[in-house]
Design a protein around this motif. Structure first.
Motif, PDB file in Angstrom:
ATOM      1  N   GLN A 136       1.026   9.251  -6.108  1.00  0.00           N
ATOM      2  CA  GLN A 136       1.309  10.660  -5.847  1.00  0.00           C
ATOM      3  C   GLN A 136       2.400  11.225  -6.744  1.00  0.00           C
ATOM      4  O   GLN A 136       2.264  12.329  -7.288  1.00  0.00           O
ATOM      5  CB  GLN A 136       1.712  10.840  -4.382  1.00  0.00           C
ATOM      6  N   HIS A 137       3.482  10.462  -6.933  1.00  0.00           N
ATOM      7  CA  HIS A 137       4.653  11.011  -7.628  1.00  0.00           C
ATOM      8  C   HIS A 137       4.828  10.487  -9.060  1.00  0.00           C
ATOM      9  O   HIS A 137       5.513  11.131  -9.865  1.00  0.00           O
ATOM     10  CB  HIS A 137       5.925  10.713  -6.827  1.00  0.00           C
ATOM     11  N   PHE A 138       4.226   9.345  -9.385  1.00  0.00           N
ATOM     12  CA  PHE A 138       4.366   8.781 -10.734  1.00  0.00           C
ATOM     13  C   PHE A 138       2.986   8.332 -11.245  1.00  0.00           C
ATOM     14  O   PHE A 138       2.757   7.155 -11.529  1.00  0.00           O
ATOM     15  CB  PHE A 138       5.333   7.585 -10.723  1.00  0.00           C
ATOM     16  N   PRO A 139       2.019   9.269 -11.343  1.00  0.00           N
ATOM     17  CA  PRO A 139       0.634   8.898 -11.644  1.00  0.00           C
ATOM     18  C   PRO A 139       0.437   8.259 -13.010  1.00  0.00           C
ATOM     19  O   PRO A 139      -0.599   7.646 -13.253  1.00  0.00           O
ATOM     20  CB  PRO A 139      -0.119  10.234 -11.533  1.00  0.00           C
ATOM     21  N   GLU A 140       1.429   8.388 -13.912  1.00  0.00           N
ATOM     22  CA  GLU A 140       1.285   7.767 -15.235  1.00  0.00           C
ATOM     23  C   GLU A 140       1.639   6.280 -15.207  1.00  0.00           C
ATOM     24  O   GLU A 140       1.476   5.580 -16.208  1.00  0.00           O
ATOM     25  CB  GLU A 140       2.153   8.508 -16.250  1.00  0.00           C
ATOM     26  N   THR A 141       2.145   5.786 -14.079  1.00  0.00           N
ATOM     27  CA  THR A 141       2.508   4.373 -13.964  1.00  0.00           C
ATOM     28  C   THR A 141       1.410   3.609 -13.227  1.00  0.00           C
ATOM     29  O   THR A 141       1.207   3.815 -12.034  1.00  0.00           O
ATOM     30  CB  THR A 141       3.838   4.207 -13.193  1.00  0.00           C
ATOM     31  N   PRO A 142       0.684   2.720 -13.926  1.00  0.00           N
ATOM     32  CA  PRO A 142      -0.317   1.908 -13.225  1.00  0.00           C
ATOM     33  C   PRO A 142       0.363   0.879 -12.331  1.00  0.00           C
ATOM     34  O   PRO A 142       1.347   0.248 -12.722  1.00  0.00           O
ATOM     35  CB  PRO A 142      -1.083   1.224 -14.369  1.00  0.00           C
ATOM     36  N   VAL A 143      -0.155   0.726 -11.116  1.00  0.00           N
ATOM     37  CA  VAL A 143       0.437  -0.220 -10.174  1.00  0.00           C
ATOM     38  C   VAL A 143      -0.632  -1.206  -9.726  1.00  0.00           C
ATOM     39  O   VAL A 143      -1.752  -0.820  -9.394  1.00  0.00           O
ATOM     40  CB  VAL A 143       1.074   0.516  -8.966  1.00  0.00           C
ATOM     41  N   ALA A 144      -0.299  -2.494  -9.770  1.00  0.00           N
ATOM     42  CA  ALA A 144      -1.213  -3.554  -9.333  1.00  0.00           C
ATOM     43  C   ALA A 144      -0.583  -4.290  -8.169  1.00  0.00           C
ATOM     44  O   ALA A 144       0.647  -4.423  -8.085  1.00  0.00           O
ATOM     45  CB  ALA A 144      -1.498  -4.521 -10.480  1.00  0.00           C
ATOM     46  N   VAL A 145      -1.416  -4.781  -7.255  1.00  0.00           N
ATOM     47  CA  VAL A 145      -0.906  -5.466  -6.068  1.00  0.00           C
ATOM     48  C   VAL A 145      -1.231  -6.949  -6.132  1.00  0.00           C
ATOM     49  O   VAL A 145      -2.236  -7.365  -6.709  1.00  0.00           O
ATOM     50  CB  VAL A 145      -1.480  -4.855  -4.766  1.00  0.00           C
ATOM     51  N   ILE A 146      -0.347  -7.740  -5.529  1.00  0.00           N
ATOM     52  CA  ILE A 146      -0.540  -9.188  -5.427  1.00  0.00           C
ATOM     53  C   ILE A 146      -0.963  -9.469  -3.991  1.00  0.00           C
ATOM     54  O   ILE A 146      -0.206  -9.197  -3.051  1.00  0.00           O
ATOM     55  CB  ILE A 146       0.750  -9.943  -5.784  1.00  0.00           C
ATOM     56  N   THR A 147      -2.180  -9.968  -3.817  1.00  0.00           N
ATOM     57  CA  THR A 147      -2.721 -10.159  -2.472  1.00  0.00           C
ATOM     58  C   THR A 147      -2.823 -11.644  -2.139  1.00  0.00           C
ATOM     59  O   THR A 147      -2.817 -12.494  -3.024  1.00  0.00           O
ATOM     60  CB  THR A 147      -4.125  -9.536  -2.350  1.00  0.00           C
ATOM     61  N   ALA A 148      -2.935 -11.930  -0.850  1.00  0.00           N
ATOM     62  CA  ALA A 148      -3.167 -13.304  -0.406  1.00  0.00           C
ATOM     63  C   ALA A 148      -4.552 -13.754  -0.870  1.00  0.00           C
ATOM     64  O   ALA A 148      -5.467 -12.939  -1.012  1.00  0.00           O
ATOM     65  CB  ALA A 148      -3.064 -13.392   1.113  1.00  0.00           C
ATOM     66  N   HIS A 149      -4.725 -15.034  -1.116  1.00  0.00           N
ATOM     67  CA  HIS A 149      -6.003 -15.565  -1.596  1.00  0.00           C
ATOM     68  C   HIS A 149      -7.126 -15.233  -0.616  1.00  0.00           C
ATOM     69  O   HIS A 149      -7.007 -15.459   0.588  1.00  0.00           O
ATOM     70  CB  HIS A 149      -5.918 -17.088  -1.770  1.00  0.00           C
ATOM     71  N   ILE A 153       0.834  -1.206   0.000  1.00  0.00           N
ATOM     72  CA  ILE A 153       0.000   0.000   0.000  1.00  0.00           C
ATOM     73  C   ILE A 153       0.869   1.257   0.000  1.00  0.00           C
ATOM     74  O   ILE A 153       0.553   2.248  -0.657  1.00  0.00           O
ATOM     75  CB  ILE A 153      -0.946   0.009   1.232  1.00  0.00           C
ATOM     76  N   GLU A 154       1.982   1.208   0.747  1.00  0.00           N
ATOM     77  CA  GLU A 154       2.900   2.360   0.771  1.00  0.00           C
ATOM     78  C   GLU A 154       3.415   2.661  -0.628  1.00  0.00           C
ATOM     79  O   GLU A 154       3.494   3.824  -1.041  1.00  0.00           O
ATOM     80  CB  GLU A 154       4.085   2.079   1.698  1.00  0.00           C
ATOM     81  N   LEU A 155       3.760   1.601  -1.361  1.00  0.00           N
ATOM     82  CA  LEU A 155       4.277   1.789  -2.719  1.00  0.00           C
ATOM     83  C   LEU A 155       3.175   2.301  -3.648  1.00  0.00           C
ATOM     84  O   LEU A 155       3.421   3.162  -4.507  1.00  0.00           O
ATOM     85  CB  LEU A 155       4.845   0.467  -3.246  1.00  0.00           C
ATOM     86  N   VAL A 156       1.942   1.786  -3.472  1.00  0.00           N
ATOM     87  CA  VAL A 156       0.814   2.259  -4.278  1.00  0.00           C
ATOM     88  C   VAL A 156       0.626   3.761  -4.097  1.00  0.00           C
ATOM     89  O   VAL A 156       0.485   4.517  -5.066  1.00  0.00           O
ATOM     90  CB  VAL A 156      -0.486   1.510  -3.889  1.00  0.00           C
ATOM     91  N   ARG A 157       0.645   4.202  -2.834  1.00  0.00           N
ATOM     92  CA  ARG A 157       0.435   5.633  -2.558  1.00  0.00           C
ATOM     93  C   ARG A 157       1.583   6.477  -3.108  1.00  0.00           C
ATOM     94  O   ARG A 157       1.367   7.580  -3.628  1.00  0.00           O
ATOM     95  CB  ARG A 157       0.292   5.845  -1.053  1.00  0.00           C
ATOM     96  N   LEU A 158       2.808   5.963  -2.978  1.00  0.00           N
ATOM     97  CA  LEU A 158       3.975   6.688  -3.500  1.00  0.00           C
ATOM     98  C   LEU A 158       3.862   6.884  -5.010  1.00  0.00           C
ATOM     99  O   LEU A 158       4.049   7.988  -5.537  1.00  0.00           O
ATOM    100  CB  LEU A 158       5.254   5.916  -3.162  1.00  0.00           C
ATOM    101  N   GLU A 182      -8.600  -1.993  -0.036  1.00  0.00           N
ATOM    102  CA  GLU A 182      -7.760  -0.893   0.468  1.00  0.00           C
ATOM    103  C   GLU A 182      -6.766  -0.440  -0.597  1.00  0.00           C
ATOM    104  O   GLU A 182      -6.527   0.763  -0.776  1.00  0.00           O
ATOM    105  CB  GLU A 182      -7.014  -1.331   1.731  1.00  0.00           C
ATOM    106  N   ALA A 183      -6.188  -1.415  -1.310  1.00  0.00           N
ATOM    107  CA  ALA A 183      -5.227  -1.076  -2.363  1.00  0.00           C
ATOM    108  C   ALA A 183      -5.890  -0.270  -3.477  1.00  0.00           C
ATOM    109  O   ALA A 183      -5.341   0.730  -3.957  1.00  0.00           O
ATOM    110  CB  ALA A 183      -4.605  -2.353  -2.932  1.00  0.00           C
ATOM    111  N   LEU A 184      -7.080  -0.689  -3.887  1.00  0.00           N
ATOM    112  CA  LEU A 184      -7.791   0.017  -4.950  1.00  0.00           C
ATOM    113  C   LEU A 184      -8.161   1.435  -4.514  1.00  0.00           C
ATOM    114  O   LEU A 184      -8.051   2.385  -5.285  1.00  0.00           O
ATOM    115  CB  LEU A 184      -9.049  -0.761  -5.351  1.00  0.00           C
ATOM    116  N   LYS A 185      -8.589   1.583  -3.265  1.00  0.00           N
ATOM    117  CA  LYS A 185      -8.935   2.916  -2.757  1.00  0.00           C
ATOM    118  C   LYS A 185      -7.699   3.806  -2.666  1.00  0.00           C
ATOM    119  O   LYS A 185      -7.803   5.027  -2.746  1.00  0.00           O
ATOM    120  CB  LYS A 185      -9.602   2.797  -1.388  1.00  0.00           C
ATOM    121  N   SER A 186      -6.533   3.204  -2.487  1.00  0.00           N
ATOM    122  CA  SER A 186      -5.287   3.968  -2.376  1.00  0.00           C
ATOM    123  C   SER A 186      -4.727   4.366  -3.732  1.00  0.00           C
ATOM    124  O   SER A 186      -3.742   5.098  -3.801  1.00  0.00           O
ATOM    125  CB  SER A 186      -4.237   3.153  -1.607  1.00  0.00           C
TER     126      SER A 186
END
Length: 444
Positions: A72-85, A64-69, A93-97
């Motif tokens: 905020q600073h690199f909005p042209e880069t889409p970021v996806a998270v790998i979550t536990a099943h 989540i910290e990386l998503v927010r970073l 939370e990740a999507l809201k961030s």
């Protein structure tokens, strides 16, 4: 898709990093691998990435910290998270961030390819202003500018969006614009009115069925999730879903798969979910008629569409557009509104919103005798001052309540030109409830 895409993949498990790299390499995507947040930050300062994939649990923090970073600073880069099943709360939370999307462990390789393709189809430039939508979603009020700006941002995400607002405000148009500005543009946009499907057919409509699975199933049928494959499924009037179907819909959204009736196998589906209703979903959750877990899954991001009475300054532009469109359809000269007519339109509260404005102008254009529409040609209902009786005849409480009910129903029918389905929506009740009241009050 970009010619030489570059991805940043962040995970402290070497096996996962290798799996991600081996999956992306045949797609022409080069990878930089980072094992923690510190290394990821260094890479972000040194390179311009087209995609970032990050695990949620990292040695020196969380994803989540990386998503927010990045948001905020690199909005042209889409970021996806790998979550536990099954970790729905984390994904939400990740999507809201600001995450573009999420994928669950164990990583489904086809789902990973779908996610990557969608991310790489995003426009190179992050939209700073609402441009393209201003000619479809009309209005220069601050409220409508804010809606268009939010549409531009939401189009770059795969997060579910709950479009709230009164009937007639244009919620389906908002959903279409989110779809058309995003990476799923070339795939289908499938709208479905959840309140219009009979309960006994709902599972078949959404998930499909196999030939012979029930009486009348003479052939295999693809469900709405499959029809919308790669695109967007828009669930209009989602509050009308019965509770048993809400459970099945939640599972389909969480697992990204459906099981057609009569099939032993689940089918992976790749759809973005948008939904809308004119009802108060949060209130329905409190009542127990809408599942809380489904509400949180659908309401990752809420986009309220303002009622027309809150943006009366947009009415002149809307009226001009509507009259021009109607004149073109009927092949006549476009009529003009007098200043008094415009003022009357801007003062009237329009409980039916833009849809009611369209009906009002169409009626006025049909009935007026010239190419000038005056205030009297609009036939707008006059607001009745609230009555506050000081006393009631003995034993007349029920009659008084029936009188209030009768007036409300008749006004709704008049405003919707006696369209019972539209009148029921205006009153906030079901069509069946309206029919019952019409019969009880002898208004049939």
């Amino acid at each position: 898709m970009k010619e030489h895409p570059l991805a940043l993949i962040v995970d402290d498990e070497p096996d996962i990093l290798e799996l991600l790299e081996l999956t992306l390499a045949p797609m022409g995507v080069a990878c930089h691998k980072a094992v923690d947040l510190a290394e990821a930050r260094q890479y972000l300062q040194q390179h311009s990435f087209d995609l970032c994939l990050t695990d949620m649990r990292l040695p020196d923090g969380d994803g989540i910290e990386l998503v927010r970073l990045i948001s905020q600073h690199f909005p042209e880069t889409p970021v996806a998270v790998i979550t536990a099943h099954g970790s729905v709360e984390t994904a939400v939370e990740a999507l809201k961030s600001g995450a573009f999307d999420f994928i669950s462990k164990p990583v489904d390789l086809q789902a990973l390819r779908n996610l990557t393709n969608a991310a790489l189809r995003l426009p190179l430039r992050y939209p700073q202003r609402e441009r393209r939508t201003r000619y479809r979603l009309l209005g220069e009020s601050a409220a409508m500018r804010a809606v268009r700006s939010k549409i531009a941002k939401l189009a770059r995400s795969q997060a579910p969006v709950y479009i709230s607002g009164e009937s007639g405000t244009g919620k389906e148009l908002v959903a279409r614009l989110i779809h058309e500005q995003g990476p799923r543009l070339e795939a289908p946009f499938v709208p479905v009115n959840c309140g219009a499907i009979p309960n006994e057919l709902m599972e078949s409509e959404f998930f499909g069925h196999k030939k012979g699975s029930f009486t009348g199933a003479t052939h295999d049928k693809r469900g709405l999730f499959q029809t919308a494959g790669g695109g967007t499924l828009f669930l209009d009037e989602v509050a009308d879903l019965p509770l048993p179907m809400q459970v099945k819909l939640l599972r389909a959204i969480q697992e990204k798969s459906v099981r057609p009736i009569g099939s032993e196998k689940e089918i992976s589906v790749d759809v973005r979910i948008l939904c809308a209703t004119h009802k108060d979903l949060a209130a329905l959750v409190k009542e127990g008629s809408f599942r809380q877990d489904l509400f949180y899954r659908l309401n990752v991001i809420e986009l309220p569409v303002p009622p027309l009475r809150q943006r009366a300054s947009d009415i002149p532009q809307l009226a001009e557009h509507i009259l021009s469109k109607l004149a073109g359809i009927n092949q006549i000269t476009c009529p003009k509104l007098t200043s008094d007519a415009l003022e009357a339109l801007q003062v009237y509260p329009f409980p039916g919103n833009v849809r009611e404005l369209e009906n009002t102008l169409e009626r006025a254009m049909t009935l007026c005798d010239s190419e000038i529409i005056e205030a009297k040609d609009l036939h707008l209902p006059k607001a009745e001052p609230p009555s506050t009786p000081t006393s009631l005849p003995v034993g007349s409480l029920e009659e008084c309540l029936e009188g209030v009910e009768r007036r409300a129903i008749l006004q709704a029918l008049e405003r919707t030109h006696y369209n019972k389905t539209a009148a029921a929506k205006l009153l906030g009740i079901t069509f069946r409830a309206l029919r019952y009241r019409l019969k009880k009050l002898e208004l049939e």
